[in-house]
Design a protein around this motif. Sequence first.
Motif, PDB file in Angstrom:
ATOM      1  N   ILE A  38       0.866  -1.174   0.000  1.00 63.61           N
ATOM      2  CA  ILE A  38       0.000   0.000   0.000  1.00 63.61           C
ATOM      3  C   ILE A  38       0.905   1.227   0.000  1.00 63.61           C
ATOM      4  N   ILE A  39       0.784   2.021  -1.042  1.00 64.11           N
ATOM      5  CA  ILE A  39       1.547   3.264  -1.137  1.00 64.11           C
ATOM      6  C   ILE A  39       0.752   4.353  -0.419  1.00 64.11           C
ATOM      7  N   VAL A  40       1.448   5.124   0.398  1.00 65.62           N
ATOM      8  CA  VAL A  40       0.840   6.287   1.053  1.00 65.62           C
ATOM      9  C   VAL A  40       1.715   7.478   0.691  1.00 65.62           C
ATOM     10  N   SER A  41       1.158   8.381  -0.138  1.00 69.29           N
ATOM     11  CA  SER A  41       1.975   9.458  -0.670  1.00 69.29           C
ATOM     12  C   SER A  41       1.147  10.703  -0.949  1.00 69.29           C
ATOM     13  N   GLY A  42       1.803  11.819  -0.887  1.00 67.61           N
ATOM     14  CA  GLY A  42       1.178  13.078  -1.253  1.00 67.61           C
ATOM     15  C   GLY A  42       1.430  13.443  -2.706  1.00 67.61           C
ATOM     16  N   PHE A  43       1.980  12.505  -3.470  1.00 59.93           N
ATOM     17  CA  PHE A  43       2.352  12.771  -4.852  1.00 59.93           C
ATOM     18  C   PHE A  43       1.584  11.844  -5.796  1.00 59.93           C
ATOM     19  N   PRO A  44       0.470  12.298  -6.359  1.00 64.37           N
ATOM     20  CA  PRO A  44      -0.330  11.444  -7.238  1.00 64.37           C
ATOM     21  C   PRO A  44       0.355  11.098  -8.555  1.00 64.37           C
ATOM     22  N   LYS A  45       1.420  11.799  -8.906  1.00 66.15           N
ATOM     23  CA  LYS A  45       2.084  11.549 -10.191  1.00 66.15           C
ATOM     24  C   LYS A  45       2.694  10.150 -10.286  1.00 66.15           C
ATOM     25  N   TYR A  46       2.827   9.467  -9.147  1.00 67.10           N
ATOM     26  CA  TYR A  46       3.423   8.133  -9.146  1.00 67.10           C
ATOM     27  C   TYR A  46       2.393   7.007  -9.242  1.00 67.10           C
ATOM     28  N   LYS A  47       1.108   7.336  -9.286  1.00 68.43           N
ATOM     29  CA  LYS A  47       0.073   6.300  -9.239  1.00 68.43           C
ATOM     30  C   LYS A  47       0.190   5.285 -10.374  1.00 68.43           C
ATOM     31  N   ASN A  48       0.392   5.742 -11.601  1.00 64.63           N
ATOM     32  CA  ASN A  48       0.436   4.802 -12.724  1.00 64.63           C
ATOM     33  C   ASN A  48       1.564   3.793 -12.592  1.00 64.63           C
ATOM     34  N   VAL A  49       2.746   4.257 -12.256  1.00 66.10           N
ATOM     35  CA  VAL A  49       3.873   3.328 -12.110  1.00 66.10           C
ATOM     36  C   VAL A  49       3.657   2.411 -10.906  1.00 66.10           C
ATOM     37  N   ALA A  50       3.056   2.911  -9.847  1.00 62.37           N
ATOM     38  CA  ALA A  50       2.780   2.079  -8.668  1.00 62.37           C
ATOM     39  C   ALA A  50       1.807   0.954  -9.015  1.00 62.37           C
ATOM     40  N   TYR A  51       0.756   1.265  -9.727  1.00 67.04           N
ATOM     41  CA  TYR A  51      -0.211   0.228 -10.091  1.00 67.04           C
ATOM     42  C   TYR A  51       0.379  -0.794 -11.060  1.00 67.04           C
ATOM     43  N   ARG A  52       1.333  -0.386 -11.880  1.00 69.17           N
ATOM     44  CA  ARG A  52       2.014  -1.361 -12.740  1.00 69.17           C
ATOM     45  C   ARG A  52       2.826  -2.358 -11.910  1.00 69.17           C
ATOM     46  N   LEU A  53       3.175  -1.977 -10.703  1.00 73.49           N
ATOM     47  CA  LEU A  53       3.881  -2.880  -9.781  1.00 73.49           C
ATOM     48  C   LEU A  53       2.904  -3.700  -8.941  1.00 73.49           C
ATOM     49  N   HIS A  54       1.633  -3.596  -9.267  1.00 69.36           N
ATOM     50  CA  HIS A  54       0.577  -4.360  -8.610  1.00 69.36           C
ATOM     51  C   HIS A  54       0.463  -4.037  -7.120  1.00 69.36           C
ATOM     52  N   VAL A  55       0.523  -2.730  -6.807  1.00 71.59           N
ATOM     53  CA  VAL A  55       0.269  -2.352  -5.422  1.00 71.59           C
ATOM     54  C   VAL A  55      -1.213  -2.567  -5.146  1.00 71.59           C
ATOM     55  N   PHE A  56      -1.536  -2.843  -3.907  1.00 71.10           N
ATOM     56  CA  PHE A  56      -2.924  -3.102  -3.536  1.00 71.10           C
ATOM     57  C   PHE A  56      -3.743  -1.820  -3.522  1.00 71.10           C
ATOM     58  N   ASP A  57      -3.143  -0.745  -3.016  1.00 74.19           N
ATOM     59  CA  ASP A  57      -3.847   0.536  -3.001  1.00 74.19           C
ATOM     60  C   ASP A  57      -2.823   1.663  -2.957  1.00 74.19           C
ATOM     61  N   TYR A  58      -3.308   2.854  -3.260  1.00 76.11           N
ATOM     62  CA  TYR A  58      -2.489   4.058  -3.265  1.00 76.11           C
ATOM     63  C   TYR A  58      -3.296   5.102  -2.511  1.00 76.11           C
ATOM     64  N   LEU A  59      -2.926   5.341  -1.261  1.00 75.43           N
ATOM     65  CA  LEU A  59      -3.659   6.268  -0.408  1.00 75.43           C
ATOM     66  C   LEU A  59      -2.944   7.611  -0.366  1.00 75.43           C
ATOM     67  N   ASP A  60      -3.732   8.667  -0.408  1.00 71.35           N
ATOM     68  CA  ASP A  60      -3.182  10.015  -0.408  1.00 71.35           C
ATOM     69  C   ASP A  60      -2.853  10.500   0.993  1.00 71.35           C
ATOM     70  N   LYS A  61      -1.792  11.293   1.080  1.00 67.24           N
ATOM     71  CA  LYS A  61      -1.477  12.032   2.299  1.00 67.24           C
ATOM     72  C   LYS A  61      -2.105  13.405   2.167  1.00 67.24           C
ATOM     73  N   PRO A  62      -2.662  13.967   3.203  1.00 71.34           N
ATOM     74  CA  PRO A  62      -2.770  13.381   4.538  1.00 71.34           C
ATOM     75  C   PRO A  62      -3.706  12.172   4.527  1.00 71.34           C
ATOM     76  N   LEU A  63      -3.376  11.191   5.346  1.00 72.45           N
ATOM     77  CA  LEU A  63      -4.085   9.922   5.375  1.00 72.45           C
ATOM     78  C   LEU A  63      -5.471  10.085   5.988  1.00 72.45           C
ATOM     79  N   ASP A  64      -6.461   9.592   5.272  1.00 72.07           N
ATOM     80  CA  ASP A  64      -7.841   9.586   5.751  1.00 72.07           C
ATOM     81  C   ASP A  64      -8.116   8.225   6.400  1.00 72.07           C
TER      82      ASP A  64
END
Length: 130
Positions: A82-108
Amino acid sequence: MIKQYKFAICDDDIQFCNKIKSYIIEYYGENKVEISIFNSGEDFIKSKVKYDCIFLDIEMINLNGIEIATMIRNYDLDTYIIIVSGFPKYKNVAYRLHVFDYLDKPLDKTMLFKTLDDMTILLQNSQIDI
């Protein structure tokens, strides 16, 4: 016997690590989880421990979260990342690595709990003997 889930949190912000840890304990209960905190990608990689779930920050000094996720996927396709980041620009590459989820900071917390709901169902189903 109920399985104890193993979590790793890898983020260079210690306060943020403690926040995620407290949310995980709130969700599962203290006796159902084992949580390791790493404040650098290098420390995480050196640990060589198998986790059920790894929370990764993206932008850290030296090894970033994408590099760490890539290394993990080279030897482990089963761990939930699970990626937790304030940088949405990495979402596409993260999902290509089969991450389960990509949560935005600040964490909800509500979003985190929904992710844990989904992941826990999959973890429980993987424990069922067929």
